[in-house]
Structures are given as C-alpha cells and as structure tokens.
Design a protein around this motif. Structure first.
Motif, PDB file in Angstrom:
ATOM      1  N   CYS A  72       0.869  -1.181   0.000  1.00  0.00           N
ATOM      2  CA  CYS A  72       0.000   0.000   0.000  1.00  0.00           C
ATOM      3  C   CYS A  72       0.902   1.225   0.000  1.00  0.00           C
ATOM      4  O   CYS A  72       1.711   1.414   0.924  1.00  0.00           O
ATOM      5  CB  CYS A  72      -0.903   0.017   1.230  1.00  0.00           C
ATOM      6  SG  CYS A  72      -1.859   1.566   1.401  1.00  0.00           S
ATOM      7  N   ALA A  73       0.791   2.055  -1.033  1.00  0.00           N
ATOM      8  CA  ALA A  73       1.602   3.264  -1.159  1.00  0.00           C
ATOM      9  C   ALA A  73       0.715   4.486  -0.932  1.00  0.00           C
ATOM     10  O   ALA A  73      -0.262   4.688  -1.644  1.00  0.00           O
ATOM     11  CB  ALA A  73       2.252   3.329  -2.529  1.00  0.00           C
ATOM     12  N   ILE A  74       1.076   5.291   0.062  1.00  0.00           N
ATOM     13  CA  ILE A  74       0.276   6.457   0.434  1.00  0.00           C
ATOM     14  C   ILE A  74       1.038   7.723   0.052  1.00  0.00           C
ATOM     15  O   ILE A  74       2.085   8.007   0.622  1.00  0.00           O
ATOM     16  CB  ILE A  74      -0.047   6.442   1.941  1.00  0.00           C
ATOM     17  CG1 ILE A  74      -0.712   5.119   2.324  1.00  0.00           C
ATOM     18  CG2 ILE A  74      -0.942   7.610   2.314  1.00  0.00           C
ATOM     19  CD1 ILE A  74      -0.931   4.943   3.822  1.00  0.00           C
ATOM     20  N   SER A  75       0.520   8.443  -0.933  1.00  0.00           N
ATOM     21  CA  SER A  75       1.090   9.656  -1.520  1.00  0.00           C
ATOM     22  C   SER A  75       1.723   9.326  -2.863  1.00  0.00           C
ATOM     23  O   SER A  75       2.148   8.177  -3.108  1.00  0.00           O
ATOM     24  CB  SER A  75       2.119  10.349  -0.623  1.00  0.00           C
ATOM     25  OG  SER A  75       3.356   9.686  -0.651  1.00  0.00           O
ATOM     26  N   THR A  76       1.805  10.317  -3.721  1.00  0.00           N
ATOM     27  CA  THR A  76       2.353  10.123  -5.064  1.00  0.00           C
ATOM     28  C   THR A  76       3.824   9.704  -5.053  1.00  0.00           C
ATOM     29  O   THR A  76       4.197   8.751  -5.743  1.00  0.00           O
ATOM     30  CB  THR A  76       2.164  11.393  -5.909  1.00  0.00           C
ATOM     31  OG1 THR A  76       0.758  11.683  -6.006  1.00  0.00           O
ATOM     32  CG2 THR A  76       2.722  11.217  -7.312  1.00  0.00           C
ATOM     33  N   PRO A  77       4.703  10.373  -4.285  1.00  0.00           N
ATOM     34  CA  PRO A  77       6.111   9.935  -4.288  1.00  0.00           C
ATOM     35  C   PRO A  77       6.275   8.487  -3.847  1.00  0.00           C
ATOM     36  O   PRO A  77       7.097   7.748  -4.412  1.00  0.00           O
ATOM     37  CB  PRO A  77       6.785  10.894  -3.298  1.00  0.00           C
ATOM     38  CG  PRO A  77       5.921  12.110  -3.296  1.00  0.00           C
ATOM     39  CD  PRO A  77       4.527  11.595  -3.475  1.00  0.00           C
ATOM     40  N   ALA A  78       5.503   8.074  -2.847  1.00  0.00           N
ATOM     41  CA  ALA A  78       5.585   6.690  -2.379  1.00  0.00           C
ATOM     42  C   ALA A  78       5.133   5.732  -3.475  1.00  0.00           C
ATOM     43  O   ALA A  78       5.760   4.685  -3.704  1.00  0.00           O
ATOM     44  CB  ALA A  78       4.740   6.502  -1.125  1.00  0.00           C
ATOM     45  N   ALA A  79       4.055   6.065  -4.158  1.00  0.00           N
ATOM     46  CA  ALA A  79       3.542   5.201  -5.228  1.00  0.00           C
ATOM     47  C   ALA A  79       4.549   5.080  -6.365  1.00  0.00           C
ATOM     48  O   ALA A  79       4.772   3.982  -6.908  1.00  0.00           O
ATOM     49  CB  ALA A  79       2.221   5.752  -5.745  1.00  0.00           C
ATOM     50  N   GLN A  80       5.164   6.190  -6.750  1.00  0.00           N
ATOM     51  CA  GLN A  80       6.137   6.150  -7.839  1.00  0.00           C
ATOM     52  C   GLN A  80       7.344   5.291  -7.478  1.00  0.00           C
ATOM     53  O   GLN A  80       7.829   4.513  -8.304  1.00  0.00           O
ATOM     54  CB  GLN A  80       6.575   7.575  -8.189  1.00  0.00           C
ATOM     55  CG  GLN A  80       5.468   8.401  -8.838  1.00  0.00           C
ATOM     56  CD  GLN A  80       5.841   9.858  -9.007  1.00  0.00           C
ATOM     57  OE1 GLN A  80       6.490  10.449  -8.133  1.00  0.00           O
ATOM     58  NE2 GLN A  80       5.440  10.463 -10.112  1.00  0.00           N
ATOM     59  N   ALA A  81       7.817   5.412  -6.249  1.00  0.00           N
ATOM     60  CA  ALA A  81       8.969   4.615  -5.818  1.00  0.00           C
ATOM     61  C   ALA A  81       8.650   3.126  -5.814  1.00  0.00           C
ATOM     62  O   ALA A  81       9.468   2.299  -6.242  1.00  0.00           O
ATOM     63  CB  ALA A  81       9.429   5.062  -4.431  1.00  0.00           C
ATOM     64  N   MET A  82       7.451   2.769  -5.337  1.00  0.00           N
ATOM     65  CA  MET A  82       7.081   1.355  -5.296  1.00  0.00           C
ATOM     66  C   MET A  82       6.894   0.807  -6.711  1.00  0.00           C
ATOM     67  O   MET A  82       7.337  -0.309  -7.027  1.00  0.00           O
ATOM     68  CB  MET A  82       5.787   1.164  -4.486  1.00  0.00           C
ATOM     69  CG  MET A  82       5.866   1.606  -3.029  1.00  0.00           C
ATOM     70  SD  MET A  82       7.206   0.854  -2.071  1.00  0.00           S
ATOM     71  CE  MET A  82       8.197   2.322  -1.713  1.00  0.00           C
TER      72      MET A  82
END
Length: 330
Positions: free
Chosen positions: A101-111
């Motif tokens: 679960c990625a919370i926020s855009t930067p976290a989602a992009q990194a995952m």
C-alpha cells in the motif's frame, strides 16, 4: 502507528481457500512470513494528518474483512526522503511481500519503479496518469491501482467567493517537485479563469523555504490563499499561518487536516474514506476475488465543509449564515 513497524503475534495458518487466493492474486508463492501470515507493506512519504487518516482507513478495512490475524503489516514512513523510499521499496520486493500500500504520489512512484509483479494499492494520489503510474485511470494496465484524493476545487473556489465576494486574486503555495501539487495548481487556474480570478503561484523546495516564500503574498498581493494537498506545506501550516495572519489573509485548505492545523476553511473529502476503499480493494486481491485490472481508480463521492472557529475569530471575518449553517466548526 505511522512510521513504526509493527507485527502481531503468530496465529494459526491461513485457511486453505485464502491461501489459494493469495497465490492467484499475487503470483508469489513465497510471500508469506515464517508465521504463515501474508506480508503487507504500507509506506507513506511523510507523517501528516491526511496521510495518517488514509493509513488508518486502509488498516481498518483489512481488519473489517477479518484479515487482521492473517496478515503481518509492515508500516514504514520515509520521513520525506526519496532515498528512504527506494530502500523501503527494495526491502518490500526482496521480502516477497504479498501486497504493497503506497500512500502519496512519491511513495507510489517509488514502489512502482521497484516492482511490476507485487500488487500495489495506492491512496492519496492526485492524478495517476500525470504521475505516470498508468495510462488510464479507467483501465489500470499494470500492477498499480487505488484511490485518488482530488477534492472539489470548484466548491473550494465557490466557498472563497462566498466568504470574500469581490476576490480577484488567490495565492497558491506548493512544492513544485510534487507532481500532485503541480496538477492541483493547474486545475485551480482552470477553475478560476472563467471567473475572472487571477492565481498567484509561489513554490518551495523544502519546509525551510515556506516562511520566506510565503511573504511574497503580503503587501496586498492576494486576497486569499489556497493550499493543495502538498506534503511540505501540510507539514508547515503553522509557519504559513504566521505569515498570512500578519495581514489577516484568509487561508483555505484542500482538506480537513489543514483546518485542524489552523487554516480558515475547507470543502474536504475524507482521507479516511479513500484509505478505507483502498483497503477494501486490497482485501479483494488478497482473498483472490479480484485482480488489479478489475479496479479502476476511484475517488471520494462526497465532501464536507469545515471551518476553524478560532481562525474565524482571529481574522474578525463575517462568514455568511448560509455558509455557517452547512459547516462543521472545529
């Protein structure tokens, strides 16, 4: 709980049908931990109220589906550091986690940059397409989907006009390195243009810039300030308010956490609700009922008006009764 890794005590093995679902949904036969539980990685870029609420909603949704004793949740907070995000992503991938679960855009992009195999459910994302997470939010084409946090900008601007009827110039301050903030600034201008309202943009690179940069709004340059769901600004609201209050400039926020932190008002979606919906998606995938491609990106169905009573009194501003009647005072 955000920013800390927590694990529950070992429980009985996963029921056979659920185990089958995990294999079908994740394609990862080594995803379970030594205690037989499914491993779920949760990561957010930084700690602030909106992201924390999304996190809480996600975890609550999994518990509501009866998965609490069948999963092992690894909570991670990158503390606003991109290198931390990469390290977290690499650990989730090397650990064969069943779902992220990625919370926020930067976290989602990194995952998403780290894996195209592990299902990634995201929340608190402004725009999946602009963030290059997928080609179409209506048809996820990889291992990423989730919920967006796009608030009702038309309602936000309408609220500003109700409180400041002759508003001609609205300021917006944000981190230009966050694509989610850039998208919101662009949308604000699109909403304001037909109304004859100018938008004055100021950008920052870190929390250390906020005070000096925000002073650019002083001297009668703007009649109101709007802040988007920006991670740096959300962490610096007291600093921003100390500047705006020098000239009694009303500040409006994109979400209720901003109001709780000191801004005057917001027509806000519920970050808890979008986190909860993301958790329900994750539960369906973990149980093998659905796959990523079965979930178009979703947003919040409703919004609610919040007003900070202390800031209203501090500004000495007269808010119309029609606005107060539909608002919740905090």
């Amino acid at each position: 709980m955000v920013g800390k890794k927590w694990r529950k005590a070992a429980a009985a093995g996963i029921a056979g049908v659920l185990a089958v679902g995990v294999l079908a949904g994740c394609g990862n036969s080594s995803g379970t931990g030594s205690n037989g539980k499914m491993k779920i990685g949760v990561v957010q870029i930084v700690q602030h109220p909106a992201l924390d609420e999304s996190n809480r909603g996600f975890v609550d949704a999994l518990a509501a589906r009866g998965l609490k004793d069948k999963i092992e949740i690894d909570q991670q907070n990158a503390q606003g550091d991109q290198s931390n995000l990469r390290s977290i992503a690499n650990r989730f991938v090397s650990g064969n986690y069943n779902l992220i679960c990625a919370i926020s855009t930067p976290a989602a992009q990194a995952m998403a940059n780290a894996t195209n195999q592990i299902p990634i459910i995201c929340t608190a994302i402004a725009d999946y397409e602009n963030a290059k997470l997928m080609k179409s939010e209506k048809m996820p084409d990889a291992n990423v989907t989730g919920t967006h946090d796009r608030g009702p900008l038309e309602k936000q601007v309408s609220l500003i006009r109700e409180i400041i009827p002759n508003v001609k110039r609205i300021g917006i301050i944000y981190n230009s390195s966050e694509i989610n903030s850039v998208v919101q600034a662009k949308r604000l201008k699109e909403v304001c243009v037909p109304l004859g309202i100018d938008v004055a943009e100021l950008t920052v690179n870190s929390v250390n810039d906020v005070q000096q940069v925000a002073e650019g709004f002083l001297g009668g340059n703007v009649e109101a300030i709007f802040i988007p769901t920006d991670n740096i600004i959300a962490s610096s609201i007291p600093t921003l308010m100390s500047v705006a209050n020098k000239e009694k400039i009303p500040v409006f926020g994109a979400e209720v956490g901003h109001v709780k932190s000191g801004v005057l008002a917001s027509e806000s979606i519920s970050f808890y609700d979008i986190g909860k919906r993301a958790g329900q998606m994750a539960a369906d995938i973990l149980e093998g009922k659905k796959q990523i491609k079965d979930f178009p990106v979703e947003g919040a169905a409703n919004s609610k008006l919040y007003i900070n009573k202390a800031e209203m009194e501090n500004l000495g501003i007269q808010i119309p009764k029609s606005v107060l009647d539909r608002a919740e005072l905090l």
